[in-house]
Scaffold this motif. Sequence first.
Motif, PDB file in Angstrom:
ATOM      1  N   THR A  33      -9.921 -33.575  -2.770  1.00 50.14           N
ATOM      2  CA  THR A  33     -10.137 -34.057  -1.407  1.00 50.14           C
ATOM      3  C   THR A  33     -11.277 -33.262  -0.770  1.00 50.14           C
ATOM      4  O   THR A  33     -11.390 -32.061  -1.009  1.00 50.14           O
ATOM      5  CB  THR A  33      -8.844 -33.867  -0.599  1.00 50.14           C
ATOM      6  OG1 THR A  33      -7.815 -34.633  -1.227  1.00 50.14           O
ATOM      7  CG2 THR A  33      -8.997 -34.329   0.850  1.00 50.14           C
ATOM      8  N   SER A  35     -15.455 -33.395   1.402  1.00 52.96           N
ATOM      9  CA  SER A  35     -16.769 -34.040   1.440  1.00 52.96           C
ATOM     10  C   SER A  35     -17.568 -33.826   0.158  1.00 52.96           C
ATOM     11  O   SER A  35     -18.334 -34.706  -0.241  1.00 52.96           O
ATOM     12  CB  SER A  35     -17.569 -33.508   2.647  1.00 52.96           C
ATOM     13  OG  SER A  35     -17.672 -32.102   2.568  1.00 52.96           O
ATOM     14  N   THR A  36     -17.401 -32.692  -0.513  1.00 49.96           N
ATOM     15  CA  THR A  36     -18.205 -32.433  -1.719  1.00 49.96           C
ATOM     16  C   THR A  36     -17.691 -33.261  -2.890  1.00 49.96           C
ATOM     17  O   THR A  36     -18.468 -33.917  -3.596  1.00 49.96           O
ATOM     18  CB  THR A  36     -18.193 -30.933  -2.060  1.00 49.96           C
ATOM     19  OG1 THR A  36     -18.372 -30.172  -0.872  1.00 49.96           O
ATOM     20  CG2 THR A  36     -19.292 -30.588  -3.051  1.00 49.96           C
ATOM     21  N   ASP A  91     -13.021 -23.973  -0.318  1.00 47.15           N
ATOM     22  CA  ASP A  91     -13.572 -23.381   0.910  1.00 47.15           C
ATOM     23  C   ASP A  91     -14.268 -22.061   0.630  1.00 47.15           C
ATOM     24  O   ASP A  91     -15.234 -21.699   1.288  1.00 47.15           O
ATOM     25  CB  ASP A  91     -12.451 -23.190   1.941  1.00 47.15           C
ATOM     26  CG  ASP A  91     -11.771 -24.512   2.228  1.00 47.15           C
ATOM     27  OD1 ASP A  91     -12.483 -25.511   2.432  1.00 47.15           O
ATOM     28  OD2 ASP A  91     -10.523 -24.562   2.205  1.00 47.15           O
ATOM     29  N   LYS A 128     -20.424 -21.057  -0.114  1.00 50.91           N
ATOM     30  CA  LYS A 128     -18.996 -20.808  -0.343  1.00 50.91           C
ATOM     31  C   LYS A 128     -18.734 -19.747  -1.410  1.00 50.91           C
ATOM     32  O   LYS A 128     -17.580 -19.365  -1.615  1.00 50.91           O
ATOM     33  CB  LYS A 128     -18.310 -22.116  -0.709  1.00 50.91           C
ATOM     34  CG  LYS A 128     -18.270 -23.091   0.474  1.00 50.91           C
ATOM     35  CD  LYS A 128     -17.691 -24.393   0.058  1.00 50.91           C
ATOM     36  CE  LYS A 128     -17.447 -25.289   1.270  1.00 50.91           C
ATOM     37  NZ  LYS A 128     -16.973 -26.604   0.866  1.00 50.91           N
TER      38      LYS A 128
END
Length: 237
Positions: A33, A35-36, A91, A128
């Motif tokens: 899950t 955006s990347t 993250d 990140k």
Amino acid sequence: MDTSAEALTAAKRAAGYVAADMVEDGMIIGLGTGSTVFYALERLSARISEGLRVSGIPTSFQTARRAQEYGIPLTTLDAYPVIDLALDGADQVDRHLRLIKGRGAALMREKCVAAAALRFAVVIDEQKMVPVLSGRVPVEVIPFAIRPVMTCLRGLGCIPSLRDGIKKDGPVITDNGNFIVDCEFGEIGNPEELEDLFAKIPGVVESGLFCGFTGKTTVIVGNQKKCRIITSADVIP
Ligand code: 5RP
């Protein structure tokens, strides 16, 4: 490091596409899950239209919907308790390939799918990669036990806060019907120990620390020009 929005999007897309190109015909894959990883889904969709046969196990309602839009066939962990490859975002990633996940509150299904996978491909942008994991660690908690769990979390040395919804009054409710508590730490000296301590608290369903998958993890660090690929073989103990 170019931190413009355009550069970030290009880096995420590049990482997602490299991950999608790791997928081989006939594989069962985990669909993370965020955006990347959604760029990996975009690329998979194109490969499926060219004839690639795969089935994906989504880690959230959002990913299931996106996969359906992209024409990616879906299946379940019931049908495939062991899967070939999980694709996901993160993250934070440290140099031992330990992760913090859960900004999107999908950490529990993401961890189940990563655990079921023979290989785990994590797609991130350069910002990140961190020397030491730190800051906010999301934890999924059953609503019934929220008060005692908050007390236990404080005892671990963090400042816990119940995550509120954006377009919803009150707390975020996960896809599993639970709350998310964001636990604010300084530097996390021993992430494995902290992951174990979270797991011992009755009422904690799962934490966003992913320390147990380093041996099967490949991290793809996106860049507009050339992605950097890091595996456990590159980790200096
Ligand atoms: C969701 C996650 C995401 O994978 C993580 O937050 C990364 O998301 P993005 O690629 O949008 O930065 O753990 O629960």
